[in-house]
Design an enzyme around this catalytic site. Structure first.
Site, PDB file in Angstrom:
ATOM      1  N   LYS A   1       0.843  -1.208   0.000  1.00 59.80           N
ATOM      2  CA  LYS A   1       0.000   0.000   0.000  1.00 59.80           C
ATOM      3  C   LYS A   1       0.878   1.257   0.000  1.00 59.80           C
ATOM      4  O   LYS A   1       2.087   1.171   0.263  1.00 59.80           O
ATOM      5  CB  LYS A   1      -0.920  -0.015   1.219  1.00 59.80           C
ATOM      6  CG  LYS A   1      -0.165   0.095   2.543  1.00 59.80           C
ATOM      7  CD  LYS A   1      -1.046  -0.237   3.731  1.00 59.80           C
ATOM      8  CE  LYS A   1      -0.235  -0.147   5.016  1.00 59.80           C
ATOM      9  NZ  LYS A   1      -0.955  -0.697   6.177  1.00 59.80           N
TER      10      LYS A   1
ATOM     11  N   TYR B   1      14.951  30.908   5.360  1.00 57.20           N
ATOM     12  CA  TYR B   1      13.744  31.620   5.792  1.00 57.20           C
ATOM     13  C   TYR B   1      13.693  31.767   7.304  1.00 57.20           C
ATOM     14  O   TYR B   1      13.924  30.806   8.029  1.00 57.20           O
ATOM     15  CB  TYR B   1      12.492  30.861   5.341  1.00 57.20           C
ATOM     16  CG  TYR B   1      12.277  30.838   3.846  1.00 57.20           C
ATOM     17  CD1 TYR B   1      12.083  32.021   3.135  1.00 57.20           C
ATOM     18  CD2 TYR B   1      12.244  29.632   3.154  1.00 57.20           C
ATOM     19  CE1 TYR B   1      11.878  31.996   1.765  1.00 57.20           C
ATOM     20  CE2 TYR B   1      12.028  29.598   1.789  1.00 57.20           C
ATOM     21  CZ  TYR B   1      11.847  30.787   1.093  1.00 57.20           C
ATOM     22  OH  TYR B   1      11.642  30.758  -0.252  1.00 57.20           O
TER      23      TYR B   1
HETATM   24  C1  LIG Z   1      -0.227  -1.638   6.866  1.00 57.13           C
HETATM   25  C2  LIG Z   1      -0.858  -2.879   7.381  1.00 57.13           C
HETATM   26  C3  LIG Z   1      -0.076  -4.023   7.633  1.00 57.13           C
HETATM   27  C4  LIG Z   1       1.433  -4.040   7.560  1.00 57.13           C
HETATM   28  O1  LIG Z   1       1.985  -3.557   8.751  1.00 57.13           O
HETATM   29  P1  LIG Z   1       3.597  -3.530   8.982  1.00 57.13           P
HETATM   30  O2  LIG Z   1       3.723  -2.984  10.339  1.00 57.13           O
HETATM   31  O3  LIG Z   1       4.144  -2.607   7.941  1.00 57.13           O
HETATM   32  O4  LIG Z   1       4.088  -4.906   8.819  1.00 57.13           O
HETATM   33  C5  LIG Z   1      -0.746  -5.181   8.000  1.00 57.13           C
HETATM   34  N1  LIG Z   1      -2.092  -5.195   8.116  1.00 57.13           N
HETATM   35  C6  LIG Z   1      -2.852  -4.122   7.906  1.00 57.13           C
HETATM   36  C7  LIG Z   1      -4.324  -4.203   8.081  1.00 57.13           C
HETATM   37  C8  LIG Z   1      -2.270  -2.917   7.546  1.00 57.13           C
HETATM   38  O5  LIG Z   1      -3.031  -1.835   7.358  1.00 57.13           O
END
Ligand SMILES: *Cc1c(COP(=O)(O)O)cnc(C)c1O
Length: 359
Positions: free
Chosen positions: A34, A252
Site C-alpha cells: 500500500k 527563511y
Molecule cells: C499496513 C498494514 C499491515 C502491515 O503492517 P507492517 O507494520 O508494515 O508490517 C498489516 N495489516 C494491515 C491491516 C495494515 O493496514
C-alpha cells in the site's frame, strides 16, 4: 531524464528480507504494498515480490491502488485492506481485486453484484475496521444465505510492539472467532493476524503473515529479532557551494546565525521531496562519509548544510539523505526519532519528485 534527487531501491535486499521473514515465520506472506509500497514504488516492488512463490498475495489500501498494480502488469492476487465503497465495486470486478469486508454495510453491498471471494476482518482490539466477535453468528448466517465465498479471516494488532498482554488476548480472541467459523463448516484458506511487529508472537492456527515494513528493512520495534536491511537509500546533489560570514543568517526566518565564517552547501532536496521540515537546524546529511548538519529552515526545494571541515566538496557532488556511507548512517528510524514520528511516515513522505531507481 535528468533528476537531482533519487531513491535507490536495493532489490536483492528486498528479496533477502522477504526470505528472512519467511524463514522466521514459516508462513506464507501477504506482502503489503500500500501507499506506493511505503514510498518504494508499488509496481516495481510488486514485480519483484510476485515472482516469489511463498508471497501469496499483495495487499493495498484502496481499489485505486489495486488498479494501478493491474495497469502496471501485476498478475498476483491483490487484497484490498481498506474494504469497498459502493462506487468502487466495479473496480473490484474489472481489475480482479479482492476486498477485505469489515462491517455489515460492506457485506450487504456485495449481495448479487460481487461473486468473487472475500476476506472477513474482525476487530479484536484495534477499534478501527472489523466486525466484533459478537457479530460472528449474524455474519455467518448472512454469508451462508447469500453464498458469499470467504477465502480468509483476519484481524490486526494495534500494539504488538509495545503491548504483549493485549496482543496475547487478541490472538486468543481471534482463535475463538476462527473456531466458530470452523464449527459452522467454514474453513477459509487464509488465516492471518500478524503484521511485522507481530511476527515475534506465536500464532499456530494462523497460516500466513501480513507484513510491510520488515520487507522494506526497517524494524517495527527496537528489539526486533530478524536480520533485515534497509532497501531504500535516498540521495541528492549539491547545487551550490559558498561561504557565509560570522553573523550571517541562513534560510527563511533566519533561524540559524553563523558564529564564525563558514562554508555551506545548498542541497536540492526540501520538504516537497519529503524531508520533514522538523529537521530544520536538527538533522544532518552525509557528505563524503561525514555528517553535515542542516543549517536553518528546510525549504520547499532546497536545504542548506554545513560543509565546514569537509574538503574537496563541489557542485554536483552526491549527498546521502537516507542510507549508509562508510561508518556513518542515517536511517529512516533516525529521522523519525528526530521528528517524533515513526519510520513508516518518513518513507511514505518521500515524494514523486524523487526518482525511484531499482538496483
Ligand atoms: C499496513 C498494514 C499491515 C502491515 O503492517 P507492517 O507494520 O508494515 O508490517 C498489516 N495489516 C494491515 C491491516 C495494515 O493496514
Amino acid at each position: 531524464m535528468v533528476y537531482r534527487s533519487w531513491a535507490e531501491i536495493d532489490s536483492k535486499r528486498l528479496i533477502q528480507n522477504t526470505h528472512n521473514v519467511y524463514n522466521y515465520s514459516k508462513k506464507g506472506i501477504l506482502a503489503v504494498v500500500k501507499a506506493d509500497a511505503y514510498g518504494h514504488g508499488s509496481v516495481e516492488i510488486s514485480k519483484i515480490l510476485e515472482k516469489i512463490s511463498y508471497v501469496r498475495k499483495l495487499c493495498v489500501a484502496t481499489a485505486e491502488e489495486g488498479k494501478e498494480l493491474r495497469e502496471g502488469g501485476i498478475k498476483k492476487e491483490i487484497l484490498v485492506l481498506g474494504g469497498v465503497l459502493k462506487e468502487e465495486l466495479d473496480y473490484f470486478i474489472e481489475y480482479n481485486l479482492q476486498p477485505v469486508i469489515s462491517d455489515f454495510d460492506q457485506l450487504y453491498l456485495l449481495k448479487d453484484r460481487f461473486s468473487g471471494s472475500v476476506h472477513l476482518k474482525f476487530d479484536t482490539g484495534m477499534h478501527r475496521l472489523g466486525f466484533y466477535i459478537e457479530d460472528t453468528d449474524r455474519v455467518i448466517k448472512y454469508i451462508k444465505e447469500k453464498n458469499i465465498k470467504v477465502e480468509g479471516l483476519m484481524s490486526h494488532f494495534p500494539s504488538a510492539d509495545v503491548d504483549p498482554e493485549l496482543t496475547g488476548h487478541q490472538i486468543e480472541k481471534f482463535k475463538k472467532i476462527v473456531d466458530i467459523f470452523k464449527n459452522e463448516g467454514i474453513n477459509p484458506r487464509f488465516i492471518h493476524i500478524q503484521n511485522s511487529a507481530g511476527l515475534v508472537y506465536r500464532c499456530d492456527y494462523c497460516n500466513c503473515v501480513r507484513v510491510g515494513i520488515s520487507l522494506y528493512g526497517e524494524k517495527p520495534s527496537d528489539n526486533f529479532p530478524l536480520n533485515i536491511k534497509t532497501v531504500m537509500s535516498v540521495k541528492s546533489k549539491i547545487i551550490s557551494v559558498k561561504g557565509i560570514k560570522k553573523g550571517d543568517m541562513v534560510s527563511y526566518g533566519g533561524s540559524f546565525k553563523a558564529d564564525k565564517d563558514m562554508k555551506i552547501g545548498i542541497v536540492s532536496f526540501g520538504y516537497a521531496d519529503g524531508l520533514p521540515r522538523e529537521l530544520s537546524n536538527r538533522g544532518f546529511f552525509l557528505v563524503k562519509d561525514k555528517r553535515s548538519r542542516i543549517l536553518g529552515n528546510v525549504t520547499m526545494d532546497m536545504t542548506i548544510i554545513d560543509l565546514s571541515g569537509i574538503e574537496d566538496v563541489k557542485v554536483g557532488d552526491t549527498v546521502l539523505i537516507v542510507g549508509k556511507n562508510g561508518k556513518e548512517e542515517i536511517s529512516f528510524n533516525d529521522i523519525a526519532k528526530m521528528c517524533n514520528t515513526i519510520p513508516y511516515e518518513i518513507m511514505c513522505r518521500i515524494s514523486k519528485r524523487v526518482k525511484r531507481i531499482i538496483l
